[in-house]
Design an enzyme around this catalytic site. Structure first.
Site, PDB file in Angstrom:
ATOM      1  N   GLU A 188      32.710  -0.627 115.846  1.00 55.23           N
ATOM      2  CA  GLU A 188      31.612  -1.576 115.647  1.00 55.23           C
ATOM      3  C   GLU A 188      30.907  -1.843 116.966  1.00 55.23           C
ATOM      4  O   GLU A 188      31.525  -1.792 118.028  1.00 55.23           O
ATOM      5  CB  GLU A 188      32.170  -2.907 115.115  1.00 55.23           C
ATOM      6  CG  GLU A 188      32.118  -3.067 113.626  1.00 55.23           C
ATOM      7  CD  GLU A 188      30.713  -3.367 113.110  1.00 55.23           C
ATOM      8  OE1 GLU A 188      29.703  -2.969 113.723  1.00 55.23           O
ATOM      9  OE2 GLU A 188      30.625  -3.993 112.062  1.00 55.23           O
ATOM     10  N   ASP A 189      29.628  -2.182 116.885  1.00 53.09           N
ATOM     11  CA  ASP A 189      28.891  -2.577 118.080  1.00 53.09           C
ATOM     12  C   ASP A 189      29.246  -4.007 118.473  1.00 53.09           C
ATOM     13  O   ASP A 189      29.507  -4.294 119.628  1.00 53.09           O
ATOM     14  CB  ASP A 189      27.377  -2.412 117.893  1.00 53.09           C
ATOM     15  CG  ASP A 189      26.837  -3.112 116.639  1.00 53.09           C
ATOM     16  OD1 ASP A 189      27.630  -3.656 115.828  1.00 53.09           O
ATOM     17  OD2 ASP A 189      25.608  -3.096 116.449  1.00 53.09           O
ATOM     18  N   PHE A 206      21.929 -14.195 121.052  1.00 50.65           N
ATOM     19  CA  PHE A 206      21.344 -12.992 120.464  1.00 50.65           C
ATOM     20  C   PHE A 206      21.049 -11.970 121.556  1.00 50.65           C
ATOM     21  O   PHE A 206      20.437 -12.297 122.572  1.00 50.65           O
ATOM     22  CB  PHE A 206      20.056 -13.323 119.696  1.00 50.65           C
ATOM     23  CG  PHE A 206      19.531 -12.141 118.946  1.00 50.65           C
ATOM     24  CD1 PHE A 206      20.150 -11.720 117.782  1.00 50.65           C
ATOM     25  CD2 PHE A 206      18.450 -11.426 119.429  1.00 50.65           C
ATOM     26  CE1 PHE A 206      19.688 -10.604 117.095  1.00 50.65           C
ATOM     27  CE2 PHE A 206      17.980 -10.308 118.747  1.00 50.65           C
ATOM     28  CZ  PHE A 206      18.604  -9.901 117.582  1.00 50.65           C
ATOM     29  N   ARG A 260      17.267  -0.705 120.487  1.00 54.57           N
ATOM     30  CA  ARG A 260      18.542   0.031 120.476  1.00 54.57           C
ATOM     31  C   ARG A 260      18.649   1.025 121.621  1.00 54.57           C
ATOM     32  O   ARG A 260      19.733   1.336 122.075  1.00 54.57           O
ATOM     33  CB  ARG A 260      18.698   0.809 119.168  1.00 54.57           C
ATOM     34  CG  ARG A 260      18.847  -0.030 117.941  1.00 54.57           C
ATOM     35  CD  ARG A 260      19.166   0.872 116.733  1.00 54.57           C
ATOM     36  NE  ARG A 260      18.979   0.191 115.464  1.00 54.57           N
ATOM     37  CZ  ARG A 260      19.875  -0.611 114.908  1.00 54.57           C
ATOM     38  NH1 ARG A 260      21.005  -0.858 115.509  1.00 54.57           N
ATOM     39  NH2 ARG A 260      19.629  -1.175 113.737  1.00 54.57           N
ATOM     40  N   ASP A 280      30.716 -10.820 115.267  1.00 50.59           N
ATOM     41  CA  ASP A 280      30.441 -12.245 115.474  1.00 50.59           C
ATOM     42  C   ASP A 280      31.066 -13.044 114.329  1.00 50.59           C
ATOM     43  O   ASP A 280      32.209 -13.439 114.427  1.00 50.59           O
ATOM     44  CB  ASP A 280      28.946 -12.530 115.692  1.00 50.59           C
ATOM     45  CG  ASP A 280      28.019 -11.783 114.747  1.00 50.59           C
ATOM     46  OD1 ASP A 280      28.380 -11.549 113.582  1.00 50.59           O
ATOM     47  OD2 ASP A 280      26.913 -11.445 115.176  1.00 50.59           O
TER      48      ASP A 280
END
Length: 181
Positions: free
Chosen positions: A105-106, A158, A171, A109
């Site tokens: 996963e990136d 964020f 990205r 949260d």
């Protein structure tokens, strides 16, 4: 150097330079290599699209054991916020039944995506499942799913860059940027 970028209506500033990201990936890869190098099995790396593409690519270059690669696309974000609902955009690109799966996963949260992913992997018949994430926001992660490999912990802000996006932009940046409020 504090670089600023603008994506749509938002400005971002450098938060984590690429050198720190690469160093964190080195450390995670060392742990994965230690755990899987001599196991005598070929695990499956599950890249969660689109966000984990860059992390997965960099991680794969550092792994010294044989592995398969499959992908799956899930979505839970709209703009800068999690919707709280995970939708499957594209199913698994390969068979994982009877195999050990390493979900890559990136970012984790709320943990909603990782809970759903673990369930999908279980339903598809994987014999074991590990979770590897580039980033973790510990102050909002309250799920019971164990995160086996965490490259970096960050505050609940964020971010974009290194695979992470704001409405599909950002990205491609090699550094990670934080909202410049």
């Amino acid at each position: 150097m504090d670089t600023k970028i603008t994506l749509y209506d938002k400005r971002f500033r450098t938060f984590i330079p690429n050198s720190e990201i690469e160093s964190a990936i080195d450390k995670v890869a060392e742990r994965l290599n230690a755990d899987f190098r001599d196991r005598g099995e070929i695990p499956v790396i599950l890249c969660t699209l689109n966000g984990a593409i860059m992390f997965t690519a960099e991680l794969l270059k550092r792994l010294d054991f044989d592995c398969e690669l499959v992908s799956m696309k899930l979505s839970s974000y709209s703009g800068t916020r999690s919707t709280g609902k995970v939708r499957q955009v594209m199913g698994l690109t390969g068979d994982i039944s009877g195999k050990t799966v390493i979900i890559v996963e990136d970012i984790v949260d709320t943990g909603n995506t990782i809970v759903d992913l673990k369930e999908i992997v279980r339903e598809k018949g994987a014999k074991d499942c590990r979770v590897c994430t580039m980033l973790l926001k510990p102050e909002v992660y309250k799920k019971d799913v164990v995160l086996d490999y965490v490259a970096m912990e960050i505050p609940n802000k964020f971010i974009v860059g290194f695979g992470l996006d704001y409405n599909e932009l950002g990205r491609n940046y090699k550094d990670i940027y934080i909202l410049d409020e």
